[in-house]
Design a protein around this motif. Structure first.
Motif, PDB file in Angstrom:
ATOM      1  N   GLU A  59     -14.482 -24.570   8.110  1.00  0.00           N
ATOM      2  CA  GLU A  59     -15.594 -25.472   8.432  1.00  0.00           C
ATOM      3  C   GLU A  59     -16.928 -24.863   8.008  1.00  0.00           C
ATOM      4  OE1 GLU A  59     -17.286 -28.118  12.204  1.00  0.00           O
ATOM      5  OE2 GLU A  59     -15.419 -26.977  12.377  1.00  0.00           O
ATOM      6  N   ARG A  60     -17.090 -23.563   8.238  1.00  0.00           N
ATOM      7  CA  ARG A  60     -18.343 -22.904   7.858  1.00  0.00           C
ATOM      8  C   ARG A  60     -18.501 -22.846   6.339  1.00  0.00           C
ATOM      9  NH1 ARG A  60     -17.306 -18.485  10.032  1.00  0.00           N
ATOM     10  NH2 ARG A  60     -16.695 -17.289   8.189  1.00  0.00           N
ATOM     11  N   GLU A  61     -17.419 -22.495   5.630  1.00  0.00           N
ATOM     12  CA  GLU A  61     -17.498 -22.322   4.179  1.00  0.00           C
ATOM     13  C   GLU A  61     -17.666 -23.635   3.429  1.00  0.00           C
ATOM     14  OE1 GLU A  61     -17.618 -19.435   2.425  1.00  0.00           O
ATOM     15  OE2 GLU A  61     -17.789 -18.453   4.380  1.00  0.00           O
ATOM     16  N   THR A  62     -17.295 -24.751   4.046  1.00  0.00           N
ATOM     17  CA  THR A  62     -17.403 -26.053   3.372  1.00  0.00           C
ATOM     18  C   THR A  62     -18.486 -26.933   3.989  1.00  0.00           C
ATOM     19  OG1 THR A  62     -15.730 -27.080   4.800  1.00  0.00           O
ATOM     20  CG2 THR A  62     -14.949 -26.004   2.773  1.00  0.00           C
ATOM     21  N   ASP A  63     -19.334 -26.347   4.826  1.00  0.00           N
ATOM     22  CA  ASP A  63     -20.387 -27.107   5.500  1.00  0.00           C
ATOM     23  C   ASP A  63     -19.819 -28.296   6.276  1.00  0.00           C
ATOM     24  OD1 ASP A  63     -22.485 -25.466   4.589  1.00  0.00           O
ATOM     25  OD2 ASP A  63     -22.539 -26.529   2.667  1.00  0.00           O
ATOM     26  N   ALA A  81     -11.920 -33.967  -2.457  1.00  0.00           N
ATOM     27  CA  ALA A  81     -12.874 -33.024  -3.015  1.00  0.00           C
ATOM     28  C   ALA A  81     -14.243 -33.164  -2.365  1.00  0.00           C
ATOM     29  CB  ALA A  81     -12.982 -33.223  -4.525  1.00  0.00           C
ATOM     30  N   ALA A  82     -14.613 -34.368  -1.972  1.00  0.00           N
ATOM     31  CA  ALA A  82     -15.942 -34.581  -1.415  1.00  0.00           C
ATOM     32  C   ALA A  82     -15.895 -35.090   0.017  1.00  0.00           C
ATOM     33  CB  ALA A  82     -16.712 -35.576  -2.295  1.00  0.00           C
ATOM     34  N   ASP A  83     -14.815 -35.744   0.423  1.00  0.00           N
ATOM     35  CA  ASP A  83     -14.732 -36.345   1.741  1.00  0.00           C
ATOM     36  C   ASP A  83     -14.384 -35.307   2.799  1.00  0.00           C
ATOM     37  OD1 ASP A  83     -15.189 -38.745   0.488  1.00  0.00           O
ATOM     38  OD2 ASP A  83     -13.059 -39.193   0.264  1.00  0.00           O
ATOM     39  N   THR A  84     -14.771 -35.595   4.028  1.00  0.00           N
ATOM     40  CA  THR A  84     -14.381 -34.750   5.146  1.00  0.00           C
ATOM     41  C   THR A  84     -12.881 -34.861   5.359  1.00  0.00           C
ATOM     42  OG1 THR A  84     -16.498 -35.010   6.238  1.00  0.00           O
ATOM     43  CG2 THR A  84     -14.658 -34.346   7.615  1.00  0.00           C
ATOM     44  N   LYS A 127     -12.226 -29.440   8.316  1.00  0.00           N
ATOM     45  CA  LYS A 127     -12.164 -29.109   9.737  1.00  0.00           C
ATOM     46  C   LYS A 127     -10.704 -28.933  10.136  1.00  0.00           C
ATOM     47  CE  LYS A 127     -16.225 -31.999  10.817  1.00  0.00           C
ATOM     48  NZ  LYS A 127     -17.157 -30.949  11.289  1.00  0.00           N
ATOM     49  N   LEU A 128     -10.483 -28.322  11.293  1.00  0.00           N
ATOM     50  CA  LEU A 128      -9.119 -28.104  11.760  1.00  0.00           C
ATOM     51  C   LEU A 128      -9.032 -28.411  13.248  1.00  0.00           C
ATOM     52  CD1 LEU A 128      -6.635 -25.393  10.753  1.00  0.00           C
ATOM     53  CD2 LEU A 128      -7.116 -25.671  13.186  1.00  0.00           C
ATOM     54  N   ARG A 129      -8.024 -29.184  13.612  1.00  0.00           N
ATOM     55  CA  ARG A 129      -7.723 -29.460  15.017  1.00  0.00           C
ATOM     56  C   ARG A 129      -6.421 -28.743  15.363  1.00  0.00           C
ATOM     57  NH1 ARG A 129      -7.812 -35.496  16.359  1.00  0.00           N
ATOM     58  NH2 ARG A 129     -10.057 -35.075  16.345  1.00  0.00           N
ATOM     59  N   LEU A 130      -6.466 -27.895  16.370  1.00  0.00           N
ATOM     60  CA  LEU A 130      -5.332 -27.037  16.711  1.00  0.00           C
ATOM     61  C   LEU A 130      -4.682 -27.487  18.011  1.00  0.00           C
ATOM     62  CD1 LEU A 130      -3.608 -24.484  16.360  1.00  0.00           C
ATOM     63  CD2 LEU A 130      -5.486 -23.175  17.379  1.00  0.00           C
ATOM     64  N   GLU A 157      -5.097 -17.739  17.949  1.00  0.00           N
ATOM     65  CA  GLU A 157      -6.474 -17.345  17.703  1.00  0.00           C
ATOM     66  C   GLU A 157      -6.737 -17.140  16.208  1.00  0.00           C
ATOM     67  OE1 GLU A 157      -7.702 -14.110  20.159  1.00  0.00           O
ATOM     68  OE2 GLU A 157      -7.738 -15.375  21.955  1.00  0.00           O
ATOM     69  N   ALA A 158      -5.746 -16.658  15.468  1.00  0.00           N
ATOM     70  CA  ALA A 158      -5.909 -16.475  14.028  1.00  0.00           C
ATOM     71  C   ALA A 158      -6.054 -17.820  13.324  1.00  0.00           C
ATOM     72  CB  ALA A 158      -4.724 -15.702  13.453  1.00  0.00           C
ATOM     73  N   VAL A 159      -5.255 -18.806  13.720  1.00  0.00           N
ATOM     74  CA  VAL A 159      -5.362 -20.127  13.108  1.00  0.00           C
ATOM     75  C   VAL A 159      -6.679 -20.794  13.512  1.00  0.00           C
ATOM     76  CG1 VAL A 159      -4.332 -22.428  12.974  1.00  0.00           C
ATOM     77  CG2 VAL A 159      -2.872 -20.404  12.906  1.00  0.00           C
ATOM     78  N   ARG A 160      -7.110 -20.560  14.742  1.00  0.00           N
ATOM     79  CA  ARG A 160      -8.415 -21.081  15.159  1.00  0.00           C
ATOM     80  C   ARG A 160      -9.524 -20.487  14.287  1.00  0.00           C
ATOM     81  NH1 ARG A 160      -8.108 -19.758  20.164  1.00  0.00           N
ATOM     82  NH2 ARG A 160      -7.279 -21.764  20.895  1.00  0.00           N
ATOM     83  N   TRP A 161      -9.388 -19.184  13.976  1.00  0.00           N
ATOM     84  CA  TRP A 161     -10.356 -18.525  13.092  1.00  0.00           C
ATOM     85  C   TRP A 161     -10.332 -19.149  11.697  1.00  0.00           C
ATOM     86  CZ3 TRP A 161      -9.812 -15.824   8.515  1.00  0.00           C
ATOM     87  CH2 TRP A 161     -10.912 -15.068   8.101  1.00  0.00           C
ATOM     88  N   ILE A 162      -9.148 -19.500  11.211  1.00  0.00           N
ATOM     89  CA  ILE A 162      -9.056 -20.177   9.914  1.00  0.00           C
ATOM     90  C   ILE A 162      -9.871 -21.466   9.934  1.00  0.00           C
ATOM     91  CG2 ILE A 162      -7.499 -21.453   8.373  1.00  0.00           C
ATOM     92  CD1 ILE A 162      -5.333 -19.416   9.020  1.00  0.00           C
ATOM     93  N   GLY A 163      -9.709 -22.255  10.995  1.00  0.00           N
ATOM     94  CA  GLY A 163     -10.441 -23.510  11.098  1.00  0.00           C
ATOM     95  C   GLY A 163     -11.941 -23.295  11.113  1.00  0.00           C
TER      96      GLY A 163
END
Length: 328
Positions: free
Chosen positions: A55-59, A25-28, A63-66, A45-51
């Motif tokens: 990342e933007r919405e949770t400050d 809930a709080a950790d990266t 994060k996502l590594r693809l 590209e769609a999954v990259r957009w998800i990442g």
């Protein structure tokens, strides 16, 4: 492959740690996603957009590594890795899911969809949600259904106009009973094989061709080995985006909702990328000298009908089929 070996070494330790009850809930939290397609493929590209969105919405907390281009192995391996929590997200062709997840068969049967527009209407009308719900029984969470265009036959020998033109050809198919049975019914010899092995299979004459969509025909460079493309449009089998149930359960309720909503929103991103790139792919292979031809569609419909009708004897498949046809 070093990338896969290095990843799996770390994943074993991570999977063991994931057995402990916890939430992030709080950790990266770093999510891992995989796809066999190349880095600029629409699903990648769609999954990259998800990442980027997560990342933007949770400050930066999520994060996502693809890993694209099959860096972590084949789709069949990715499914198991997601089920056991070694990876978090994977994009998988629905044909590879048919045997383990029966509801996906309705999406793959020959000539159930009339066009991309028809398929999108059906999926958006609740069909996608019904199919995605079926993954809960086997440690996966269905996030989204990505469409992937019309699947057609291509080969190294000659144009295919009638089903009889397929007779005797050795064709690569996905490891799906539906596609194996369809190719056999049309008179060809089905050869289950991974997408990554198909190019060398045609070059070494192990197989004579395959079936796939135009975008994959181009991005996999199969057009360099097979010069005949026949517009059979025998299936519009879509792709499925899946999340590990272990990952889902470890997320906070708010993050679960965010991941689901972002994945659903990514469908529009994927479709826009698909529509833009498919036409470019078609022109590129034509410029490279590929011979493309139309087929006797009525003859192919008739030849494939016995297979479709047999699967429609299953009540759950028939129910989905009726919803598909209602959207035609």
């Amino acid at each position: 492959m070093n990338t896969r070996r290095q990843f799996l070494t770390g994943a074993v330790a991570a999977a063991g740690a994931a057995m402990l009850p916890r939430t992030w809930a709080a950790d990266t939290r770093l999510l891992t996603a995989t796809d066999v397609h190349v880095k600029d493929y629409p699903t990648v590209e769609a999954v990259r957009w998800i990442g980027e969105t997560l990342e933007r919405e949770t400050d930066g907390r999520l994060k996502l590594r693809l890993y694209h281009s099959g860096q972590l192995g084949r789709e069949s391996e990715a499914i198991d890795m997601a089920r056991f929590g070694a990876i978090d997200i994977t994009r998988v062709y629905s044909g590879a899911l048919n045997n383990a997840f029966p509801l996906t068969r309705a999406l793959c049967l020959p000539y159930v969809f009339d066009s991309v527009a028809h398929m999108r209407r059906a999926l958006d009308g609740g069909l996608a949600e019904s199919v995605l719900a079926g993954f809960a029984s086997r440690d996966l969470v269905g996030l989204a259904v990505y469409d992937s265009g019309a699947r057609c036959f291509y080969n190294t020998k000659h144009p295919i106009v009638m089903p009889k033109d397929l007779h005797g050809l050795k064709l690569r198919v996905a490891s799906s009973d539906i596609f194996i049975e369809l190719v056999r019914l049309l008179g060809a010899n089905p050869t289950p094989m991974s997408l990554g092995d198909t190019f060398s299979g045609m070059e070494t004459h192990m197989i004579d061709g395959a079936e796939n969509n135009m975008r994959s025909f181009h991005s996999s460079r199969h057009f360099e080995a097979a010069q005949y493309w026949s517009q059979t449009e025998h299936s519009y089998a879509p792709d499925i985006l899946l999340l590990s149930r272990r990952t889902f359960d470890a997320l906070s309720p708010a993050d679960r909702q965010l991941v689901r909503e972002t994945a659903r929103a990514s469908v529009a991103v994927m479709r826009a990328k698909w529509d833009e790139s498919e036409g470019k792919a078609r022109q590129a292979v034509l410029d490279a000298g590929i011979r493309s031809n139309e087929v006797d569609m009525a003859a192919f419909h008739a030849a494939a009908r016995p297979l479709r009708d047999r699967y429609l004897q299953q009540p759950e498949i028939q129910a989905l089929y009726r919803r598909i046809r209602d959207a035609a």
